[in-house]
Design a protein around this motif. Structure first.
Motif, PDB file in Angstrom:
ATOM      1  N   VAL A 158       6.176   9.735  -2.242  1.00 34.30           N
ATOM      2  CA  VAL A 158       5.473   8.459  -2.213  1.00 34.30           C
ATOM      3  C   VAL A 158       6.061   7.607  -1.101  1.00 34.30           C
ATOM      4  CG1 VAL A 158       4.872   6.375  -3.499  1.00 34.30           C
ATOM      5  CG2 VAL A 158       5.035   8.570  -4.688  1.00 34.30           C
ATOM      6  N   TYR A 159       5.197   7.134  -0.211  1.00 36.11           N
ATOM      7  CA  TYR A 159       5.621   6.334   0.937  1.00 36.11           C
ATOM      8  C   TYR A 159       5.074   4.913   0.821  1.00 36.11           C
ATOM      9  CZ  TYR A 159       6.487  10.934   3.065  1.00 36.11           C
ATOM     10  OH  TYR A 159       6.919  12.212   3.331  1.00 36.11           O
ATOM     11  N   ASP A 160       5.915   3.952   1.186  1.00 37.00           N
ATOM     12  CA  ASP A 160       5.490   2.557   1.240  1.00 37.00           C
ATOM     13  C   ASP A 160       5.005   2.267   2.661  1.00 37.00           C
ATOM     14  OD1 ASP A 160       5.171  -0.159   1.314  1.00 37.00           O
ATOM     15  OD2 ASP A 160       7.150  -0.652   0.514  1.00 37.00           O
ATOM     16  N   GLY A 207      -0.657   9.005   8.458  1.00 37.24           N
ATOM     17  CA  GLY A 207       0.306   9.971   8.973  1.00 37.24           C
ATOM     18  C   GLY A 207       1.160   9.410  10.097  1.00 37.24           C
ATOM     19  N   ARG A 208       0.566   8.547  10.900  1.00 32.41           N
ATOM     20  CA  ARG A 208       1.313   7.950  12.003  1.00 32.41           C
ATOM     21  C   ARG A 208       2.362   6.948  11.512  1.00 32.41           C
ATOM     22  NH1 ARG A 208      -3.589   6.544  16.332  1.00 32.41           N
ATOM     23  NH2 ARG A 208      -4.613   8.602  16.255  1.00 32.41           N
ATOM     24  N   LEU A 209       2.227   6.502  10.260  1.00 34.57           N
ATOM     25  CA  LEU A 209       3.153   5.503   9.730  1.00 34.57           C
ATOM     26  C   LEU A 209       4.280   6.098   8.892  1.00 34.57           C
ATOM     27  CD1 LEU A 209       0.543   2.827   8.519  1.00 34.57           C
ATOM     28  CD2 LEU A 209       1.817   2.845  10.670  1.00 34.57           C
ATOM     29  N   LEU A 210       4.150   7.366   8.519  1.00 41.61           N
ATOM     30  CA  LEU A 210       5.083   7.939   7.550  1.00 41.61           C
ATOM     31  C   LEU A 210       6.532   7.932   8.021  1.00 41.61           C
ATOM     32  CD1 LEU A 210       3.131  10.981   6.034  1.00 41.61           C
ATOM     33  CD2 LEU A 210       3.252   8.614   5.243  1.00 41.61           C
ATOM     34  N   ASP A 211       6.760   8.178   9.289  1.00 42.80           N
ATOM     35  CA  ASP A 211       8.152   8.248   9.779  1.00 42.80           C
ATOM     36  C   ASP A 211       8.876   6.920   9.616  1.00 42.80           C
ATOM     37  OD1 ASP A 211       7.914  10.880  10.449  1.00 42.80           O
ATOM     38  OD2 ASP A 211       7.550  10.527  12.583  1.00 42.80           O
ATOM     39  N   ASP A 212       8.132   5.827   9.666  1.00 39.30           N
ATOM     40  CA  ASP A 212       8.744   4.499   9.547  1.00 39.30           C
ATOM     41  C   ASP A 212       8.583   3.896   8.159  1.00 39.30           C
ATOM     42  OD1 ASP A 212       9.498   4.457  12.284  1.00 39.30           O
ATOM     43  OD2 ASP A 212       7.455   3.858  12.840  1.00 39.30           O
ATOM     44  N   ALA A 213       7.976   4.637   7.246  1.00 36.28           N
ATOM     45  CA  ALA A 213       7.721   4.128   5.901  1.00 36.28           C
ATOM     46  C   ALA A 213       8.858   4.473   4.956  1.00 36.28           C
ATOM     47  CB  ALA A 213       6.409   4.695   5.358  1.00 36.28           C
ATOM     48  N   LEU A 246       0.855  -1.175   0.000  1.00 36.11           N
ATOM     49  CA  LEU A 246       0.000   0.000   0.000  1.00 36.11           C
ATOM     50  C   LEU A 246       0.896   1.231   0.000  1.00 36.11           C
ATOM     51  CD1 LEU A 246      -2.833   1.284   0.175  1.00 36.11           C
ATOM     52  CD2 LEU A 246      -2.557   1.297   2.661  1.00 36.11           C
ATOM     53  N   LEU A 247       0.745   2.062  -1.025  1.00 35.83           N
ATOM     54  CA  LEU A 247       1.560   3.260  -1.163  1.00 35.83           C
ATOM     55  C   LEU A 247       0.706   4.487  -0.914  1.00 35.83           C
ATOM     56  CD1 LEU A 247       3.501   2.333  -4.440  1.00 35.83           C
ATOM     57  CD2 LEU A 247       3.998   1.651  -2.086  1.00 35.83           C
ATOM     58  N   ALA A 248       1.268   5.471  -0.253  1.00 37.65           N
ATOM     59  CA  ALA A 248       0.575   6.734  -0.003  1.00 37.65           C
ATOM     60  C   ALA A 248       1.342   7.854  -0.679  1.00 37.65           C
ATOM     61  CB  ALA A 248       0.478   7.005   1.493  1.00 37.65           C
ATOM     62  N   ARG A 249       0.631   8.662  -1.430  1.00 39.88           N
ATOM     63  CA  ARG A 249       1.269   9.787  -2.103  1.00 39.88           C
ATOM     64  C   ARG A 249       0.783  11.084  -1.473  1.00 39.88           C
ATOM     65  NH1 ARG A 249       1.950  10.715  -8.599  1.00 39.88           N
ATOM     66  NH2 ARG A 249       3.134  12.653  -8.478  1.00 39.88           N
ATOM     67  N   GLU A 250       1.750  11.897  -1.055  1.00 42.08           N
ATOM     68  CA  GLU A 250       1.460  13.212  -0.485  1.00 42.08           C
ATOM     69  C   GLU A 250       2.291  14.217  -1.258  1.00 42.08           C
ATOM     70  OE1 GLU A 250       0.784  14.996   3.927  1.00 42.08           O
ATOM     71  OE2 GLU A 250       2.634  13.877   3.606  1.00 42.08           O
ATOM     72  N   GLY A 251       1.623  15.012  -2.108  1.00 44.77           N
ATOM     73  CA  GLY A 251       2.377  15.874  -3.010  1.00 44.77           C
ATOM     74  C   GLY A 251       3.170  15.022  -3.980  1.00 44.77           C
ATOM     75  N   ARG A 282       4.264  -0.977   8.521  1.00 46.01           N
ATOM     76  CA  ARG A 282       3.396  -1.918   9.239  1.00 46.01           C
ATOM     77  C   ARG A 282       2.994  -3.009   8.257  1.00 46.01           C
ATOM     78  NH1 ARG A 282       0.336  -0.972  13.746  1.00 46.01           N
ATOM     79  NH2 ARG A 282       2.054   0.455  14.254  1.00 46.01           N
ATOM     80  N   ARG A 283       3.568  -4.200   8.432  1.00 48.01           N
ATOM     81  CA  ARG A 283       3.364  -5.279   7.469  1.00 48.01           C
ATOM     82  C   ARG A 283       1.894  -5.657   7.331  1.00 48.01           C
ATOM     83  NH1 ARG A 283       5.608  -6.707   2.921  1.00 48.01           N
ATOM     84  NH2 ARG A 283       3.673  -7.576   2.158  1.00 48.01           N
ATOM     85  N   SER A 284       1.119  -5.435   8.364  1.00 46.03           N
ATOM     86  CA  SER A 284      -0.296  -5.805   8.330  1.00 46.03           C
ATOM     87  C   SER A 284      -1.132  -4.840   7.492  1.00 46.03           C
ATOM     88  CB  SER A 284      -0.872  -5.871   9.749  1.00 46.03           C
ATOM     89  OG  SER A 284      -0.733  -4.616  10.403  1.00 46.03           O
TER      90      SER A 284
END
Length: 288
Positions: free
Chosen positions: A22-24, A54-60, A14-19, A29-31
């Motif tokens: 792109v974050y994996d 947002g809580r996952l971005l630092d570790d993504a 699952l990828l999240a794009r902000e601007g 979080r593998r789940s």
């Protein structure tokens, strides 16, 4: 944020794009391998999907911008539903194809909207895959629509949908609607799910469609969802009335970009549908 799904040799991501970033999220979080996983956590915490992400971005892991250039279907919803005659131009098109103006005008002006079942997962394709046109139909069109992603009855995001339809079958008799709408490859969704915060006002978005044939533009048209006669919230409220939906559902909200009567899709055509603040869904066409 916008959420994309992609398959790799090690499994789905699952990828999240902000601007332009792109974050994996799956590396954090593998789940969390799908938008469904993200929506499930958000529902449990009673917060929005962007807050969970947002809580996952630092570790993504931070990826290159082109990581979302070839995404898979962003949501595999157990059911896809659709609303009809939600734009006045759609009402006009239905009247023209059927010769029964009173039926569709009643739908457009009535308090209760038209909502019908559209597709199962096996009948739905994602970005880059071919949508289908029926071999027993001579008048087939794509219908570009804003798709509402619903998790446990609540709107959690928006996507782009293509409600491919056999207009001649539908026009022969209103009771033929299921055959005109539900068949192999009858629906596509993608390329992502955009959060409500990213989309803003869903009734103030530019929507356009281009159909290419043999390297040339065969049709192009545009509209605004400001012409949508009913809000997504109203449509979802009717969908959920006395109707126990599965965990994840997509509701297509209707179209107002209608090709002229002389146009029909052909195998080999390419359809691009773009919705402001969401993305561009691209599909080829094949006969089924």
């Amino acid at each position: 944020m916008r959420y994309y799904r992609t398959e790799t040799a090690t499994g789905p991501l699952l990828l999240a794009r902000e601007g332009r970033k792109v974050y994996d999220l799956t590396t954090a979080r593998r789940s969390v391998e799908s938008f469904r996983d993200l929506a499930r956590v958000a529902a449990t915490l009673e917060v929005g999907v962007d807050e969970v992400a947002g809580r996952l971005l630092d570790d993504a892991a931070l990826l290159d911008d082109d990581a979302v250039s070839d995404p898979d279907r962003p949501v595999v919803a157990e059911e896809v539903w659709a609303a009809g005659v939600t734009y006045e131009v759609s009402s006009d098109a239905r009247e023209a194809e059927s010769g029964r103006p009173e039926i569709y005008q009643d739908v457009f002006t009535n308090e209760r909207p038209e909502i019908f079942f559209k597709a199962t997962p096996s009948r739905t394709v994602g970005p880059g895959e071919a949508v289908g046109v029926r071999g027993d139909s001579d008048w087939d069109v794509p219908e570009p629509e804003l798709g509402v992603v619903v998790y446990e009855g609540e709107i959690v995001g928006y996507t782009v949908g293509n409600d491919v339809s056999s207009r001649d079958i539908e026009g022969q008799n209103p009771l033929y609607l299921p055959q005109a709408k539900v068949y192999d490859r009858c629906c596509s969704v993608g390329p992502c799910v955009a959060s409500p915060e990213t989309v803003g006002d869903p009734r103030d978005l530019e929507l356009s469609m281009t159909i290419e044939r043999d390297g040339e533009t065969a049709f192009e048209g545009s509209t605004s969802t400001s012409n949508l006669a009913r809000s997504p919230e109203e449509l979802v409220s009717y969908l959920t009335r006395h109707n126990d939906l599965p965990e994840l559902t997509v509701l297509l909200t209707g179209t107002s970009v209608v090709p002229p009567e002389e146009f029909t899709l052909r195998e080999g055509d390419a359809v691009d549908i773009d919705i402001e603040n969401v993305g561009t869904l691209s599909n080829g066409v094949t006969q089924v």
